[in-house]
Structures are given as structure tokens and as C-alpha cells.
Design a protein around this motif. Structure first.
Motif, PDB file in Angstrom:
ATOM      1  N   PRO A 148      -7.636  -7.217   5.587  1.00 11.78           N
ATOM      2  CA  PRO A 148      -7.548  -5.746   5.067  1.00 11.78           C
ATOM      3  C   PRO A 148      -9.036  -5.100   4.717  1.00 11.78           C
ATOM      4  O   PRO A 148      -9.894  -5.837   4.303  1.00 11.78           O
ATOM      5  CB  PRO A 148      -6.774  -5.946   3.875  1.00 11.78           C
ATOM      6  CG  PRO A 148      -5.944  -7.279   4.099  1.00 11.78           C
ATOM      7  CD  PRO A 148      -6.967  -8.221   4.958  1.00 11.78           C
ATOM      8  N   LEU A 152      -9.269   0.250  -0.253  1.00 11.98           N
ATOM      9  CA  LEU A 152      -7.988   0.879  -0.180  1.00 11.98           C
ATOM     10  C   LEU A 152      -7.153   0.181  -1.100  1.00 11.98           C
ATOM     11  O   LEU A 152      -7.153  -1.123  -1.177  1.00 11.98           O
ATOM     12  CB  LEU A 152      -7.480   0.567   1.232  1.00 11.98           C
ATOM     13  CG  LEU A 152      -8.200   1.378   2.299  1.00 11.98           C
ATOM     14  CD1 LEU A 152      -7.341   1.134   3.647  1.00 11.98           C
ATOM     15  CD2 LEU A 152      -8.211   3.069   2.085  1.00 11.98           C
ATOM     16  N   ASP A 154      -3.582  -0.933  -2.959  1.00 12.49           N
ATOM     17  CA  ASP A 154      -2.310  -1.370  -2.518  1.00 12.49           C
ATOM     18  C   ASP A 154      -1.271  -0.280  -2.131  1.00 12.49           C
ATOM     19  O   ASP A 154      -0.519  -0.339  -1.135  1.00 12.49           O
ATOM     20  CB  ASP A 154      -1.641  -2.220  -3.565  1.00 12.49           C
ATOM     21  CG  ASP A 154      -2.429  -3.578  -3.863  1.00 12.49           C
ATOM     22  OD1 ASP A 154      -3.062  -3.991  -2.967  1.00 12.49           O
ATOM     23  OD2 ASP A 154      -2.215  -4.195  -4.804  1.00 12.49           O
ATOM     24  N   ASP A 156      -2.270   2.715  -1.090  1.00 15.36           N
ATOM     25  CA  ASP A 156      -2.767   3.279   0.185  1.00 15.36           C
ATOM     26  C   ASP A 156      -2.107   2.333   1.375  1.00 15.36           C
ATOM     27  O   ASP A 156      -1.663   2.965   2.531  1.00 15.36           O
ATOM     28  CB  ASP A 156      -4.170   3.315   0.282  1.00 15.36           C
ATOM     29  CG  ASP A 156      -4.758   4.191  -0.743  1.00 15.36           C
ATOM     30  OD1 ASP A 156      -4.114   5.155  -1.076  1.00 15.36           O
ATOM     31  OD2 ASP A 156      -5.928   4.371  -1.035  1.00 15.36           O
ATOM     32  N   ARG A 157      -2.253   0.958   1.074  1.00 20.10           N
ATOM     33  CA  ARG A 157      -1.834   0.122   2.306  1.00 20.10           C
ATOM     34  C   ARG A 157      -0.344   0.324   2.524  1.00 20.10           C
ATOM     35  O   ARG A 157       0.059   0.338   3.570  1.00 20.10           O
ATOM     36  CB  ARG A 157      -2.148  -1.371   1.974  1.00 20.10           C
ATOM     37  CG  ARG A 157      -3.767  -1.492   1.639  1.00 20.10           C
ATOM     38  CD  ARG A 157      -4.326  -1.746   2.870  1.00 20.10           C
ATOM     39  NE  ARG A 157      -4.027  -2.502   3.622  1.00 20.10           N
ATOM     40  CZ  ARG A 157      -4.519  -2.958   4.962  1.00 20.10           C
ATOM     41  NH1 ARG A 157      -5.545  -2.085   5.546  1.00 20.10           N
ATOM     42  NH2 ARG A 157      -3.968  -3.652   5.771  1.00 20.10           N
ATOM     43  N   GLU A 158       0.500   0.434   1.544  1.00 24.17           N
ATOM     44  CA  GLU A 158       1.903   0.571   1.396  1.00 24.17           C
ATOM     45  C   GLU A 158       2.101   1.932   2.300  1.00 24.17           C
ATOM     46  O   GLU A 158       3.021   2.111   3.157  1.00 24.17           O
ATOM     47  CB  GLU A 158       2.504   0.845   0.252  1.00 24.17           C
ATOM     48  CG  GLU A 158       3.972   1.058   0.244  1.00 24.17           C
ATOM     49  CD  GLU A 158       4.657   1.057  -1.128  1.00 24.17           C
ATOM     50  OE1 GLU A 158       5.925   1.090  -1.075  1.00 24.17           O
ATOM     51  OE2 GLU A 158       3.951   0.627  -2.101  1.00 24.17           O
ATOM     52  N   LEU A 160      -0.039   3.671   4.490  1.00 22.72           N
ATOM     53  CA  LEU A 160      -0.248   3.347   5.826  1.00 22.72           C
ATOM     54  C   LEU A 160       0.809   2.280   6.615  1.00 22.72           C
ATOM     55  O   LEU A 160       1.162   2.782   7.731  1.00 22.72           O
ATOM     56  CB  LEU A 160      -1.455   2.597   6.049  1.00 22.72           C
ATOM     57  CG  LEU A 160      -2.830   3.284   5.379  1.00 22.72           C
ATOM     58  CD1 LEU A 160      -4.054   2.550   5.079  1.00 22.72           C
ATOM     59  CD2 LEU A 160      -2.964   4.556   6.248  1.00 22.72           C
ATOM     60  N   GLY A 161       1.419   1.451   6.203  1.00 20.20           N
ATOM     61  CA  GLY A 161       2.376   0.626   6.745  1.00 20.20           C
ATOM     62  C   GLY A 161       3.619   1.684   6.948  1.00 20.20           C
ATOM     63  O   GLY A 161       4.269   1.358   8.079  1.00 20.20           O
ATOM     64  N   THR A 174      -1.227  -0.494  11.313  1.00 18.84           N
ATOM     65  CA  THR A 174      -1.753  -0.359   9.786  1.00 18.84           C
ATOM     66  C   THR A 174      -3.234  -0.569   9.599  1.00 18.84           C
ATOM     67  O   THR A 174      -3.879   0.472   9.001  1.00 18.84           O
ATOM     68  CB  THR A 174      -1.136  -1.530   8.694  1.00 18.84           C
ATOM     69  OG1 THR A 174       0.339  -1.362   8.767  1.00 18.84           O
ATOM     70  CG2 THR A 174      -1.602  -1.066   7.300  1.00 18.84           C
ATOM     71  N   ASP A 175      -3.748  -1.329  10.582  1.00 18.86           N
ATOM     72  CA  ASP A 175      -5.236  -1.890  10.396  1.00 18.86           C
ATOM     73  C   ASP A 175      -5.815  -0.351  11.025  1.00 18.86           C
ATOM     74  O   ASP A 175      -7.177  -0.071  10.763  1.00 18.86           O
ATOM     75  CB  ASP A 175      -5.501  -2.896  11.075  1.00 18.86           C
ATOM     76  CG  ASP A 175      -5.212  -4.103  10.196  1.00 18.86           C
ATOM     77  OD1 ASP A 175      -5.184  -4.115   9.098  1.00 18.86           O
ATOM     78  OD2 ASP A 175      -4.661  -5.129  10.686  1.00 18.86           O
ATOM     79  N   ALA A 178      -5.819   2.323   8.668  1.00 22.10           N
ATOM     80  CA  ALA A 178      -6.877   1.985   7.612  1.00 22.10           C
ATOM     81  C   ALA A 178      -8.280   2.475   8.230  1.00 22.10           C
ATOM     82  O   ALA A 178      -9.184   2.925   7.302  1.00 22.10           O
ATOM     83  CB  ALA A 178      -6.475   0.614   7.064  1.00 22.10           C
TER      84      ALA A 178
END
Length: 228
Positions: A148, A152, A154, A156-158, A160-161, A174-175, A178
Motif C-alpha cells: 500500500p 492514504l 483506510d 481512501d483505500r476503500e 479506490l477499491g 487499487t494500486d 492509488a
């Protein structure tokens, strides 16, 4: 109150649509096959091999159409496949039209030469298309093991997912999203984002628009320093 209207998503409607589409495609292929087979003689193709010309031209259209659909599903650029669909479609239409006209022998010969000359082009582009569908590019394989990116949350990561493609071979992971988000916040330009992620500029633009809609990036007018 029940409706008497036809449900376009019902199984009978879908089956009928598929059946009619296949029928039109089959009849069109048979008709085009006859015309292009006769036109193949103009290119000095042996009578026993004239069937190969319409197969190469018309089936190429189906191959590149299918490839374009797969690539678009992966959120990858389908520009080359769509261009090849246009090229072989134009040649097929031109060959069919020429067959119905009373052309002199010189014109017939040149049309026949063009039809025959497309054989090696079809081989080259078909192999390239197949490779683009089945071979995983190095940067895509590396993304599967990427860690990761910092900076960012969590949340934001969600988000993006949710924006990432679910196709296993898609570059829109996702990466990569990101990376686009982080680099854009730091002022990266479109070309830089495209090079870093392996995505086309068009796909990067689409990703940026989705990131803005999700609230992860400010509107372009508020990112003057980020403009390319």
C-alpha cells in the motif's frame, strides 16, 4: 396493476435477439463470402484457395471486435483493435461493392492484389492481439505484490477499491489508482501518470474523473498547478 409491455431483459427477448443477430451475421457472412471468393480470383489466387480470402477478411472483423470488448472490460485501451475492425470492415465492404460493379481487368487486378496482401497483415495483427490478451505485462504482475502506498487513509483505500476493475488482468487496480491519486496530488502530469501506471492517457483521464467524482481529488479548476 400488471403491465402488458414486453420486458426487454426477459430471457425470451434475449434469446430472440441473440438468434436474430446470429442469423443476420451468418447470412451476411455467406453473402460476403461468395463475393470475396470471386474477387480473390482477380489477385491470381488459385481456385482451390479462394475461400481463404473471405475467411481472413471477415473473420478478422469478429476477432478484433471480440478483442476490443475484452480490452474495454479490462479498462485497457482498445484503440488498435477498433482501428483494425474499421480497416477490415472497409476492405470487406469495398470488395463486395467492387464485385457488384463492372470493373475493367486492371481495376479488378489491383483490388484482388489488395485483398490478397491483407493475409500477412491479418497474421501479424492477430498474433499481436492474442499476445495483448493472454500475456501479463511486467508492471501488471508487479502490482499484484505491491505494498500500500503511504499517505492514504483506510477510507481512501476503500474508495479506490470500489473504483478498481474486478477483471484480473485489468491495469485499473487499487494500486494503480492509488498511484494516480498520490502522484496527481503531488502535481504529476498526464504523461507521467500514463508512464508510471502503463495505462493510456485516455484511461488515466477516465480514472482522474472517477477520482474527482468520488471526492478524492478536487475539481480541475481548483488544481491549476496540476494541469499539463
Amino acid at each position: 396493476m400488471s403491465s402488458n409491455r414486453i420486458n426487454p431483459d426477459s430471457r425470451p427477448v434475449l434469446i430472440l435477439t441473440v438468434a436474430l443477430t446470429l442469423t443476420v451475421a451468418l447470412v451476411s457472412f455467406v453473402l460476403s463470402f461468395a463475393a470475396l471468393r470471386d474477387a480473390a480470383v482477380w489477385g491470381n489466387v488459385p481456385p482451390a484457395l479462394t475461400w481463404a480470402v473471405p475467411v481472413i477478411i471477415d473473420l478478422s472483423v469478429l476477432v478484433y471486435t471480440a478483442a476490443a470488448l475484452v480490452l474495454r472490460t479490462r479498462a485497457e485501451s482498445a484503440r488498435l483493435s477498433l482501428s483494425l475492425v474499421g480497416l477490415f470492415s472497409i476492405v470487406s465492404v469495398a470488395g463486395n461493392a467492387a464485385h457488384g460493379l463492372e470493373l475493367n481487368e486492371q481495376h479488378q487486378h489491383w483490388i484482388g492484389v489488395v485483398l490478397v496482401a491483407l493475409a500477412p497483415v491479418s497474421v501479424l495483427t492477430s498474433v499481436h492481439t492474442l499476445a495483448s490478451l493472454v500475456v501479463v505485462e511486467p508492471h501488471v504482475a508487479a502490482e499484484a505484490h505491491a505494498t500500500p502506498l503511504p499517505g492514504l487513509s483506510d477510507h481512501d483505500r476503500e474508495l479506490l477499491g470500489n473504483l478498481a476493475s474486478t477483471h484480473p488482468n485489468s491495469k485499473r487496480t487499487t494500486d494503480t489508482l492509488a498511484a494516480i491519486l498520490t502522484m496527481r496530488r503531488e502535481g504529476a502530469k498526464l504523461k507521467e501518470l500514463s508512464t508510471a501506471t502503463g495505462m493510456s492517457v485516455t484511461l488515466v483521464k477516465t480514472a482522474l474523473a472517477d477520482l474527482r467524482q468520488a471526492g478524492l481529488l478536487a475539481a480541475p479548476a481548483r488544481l491549476a498547478s496540476y494541469q499539463h
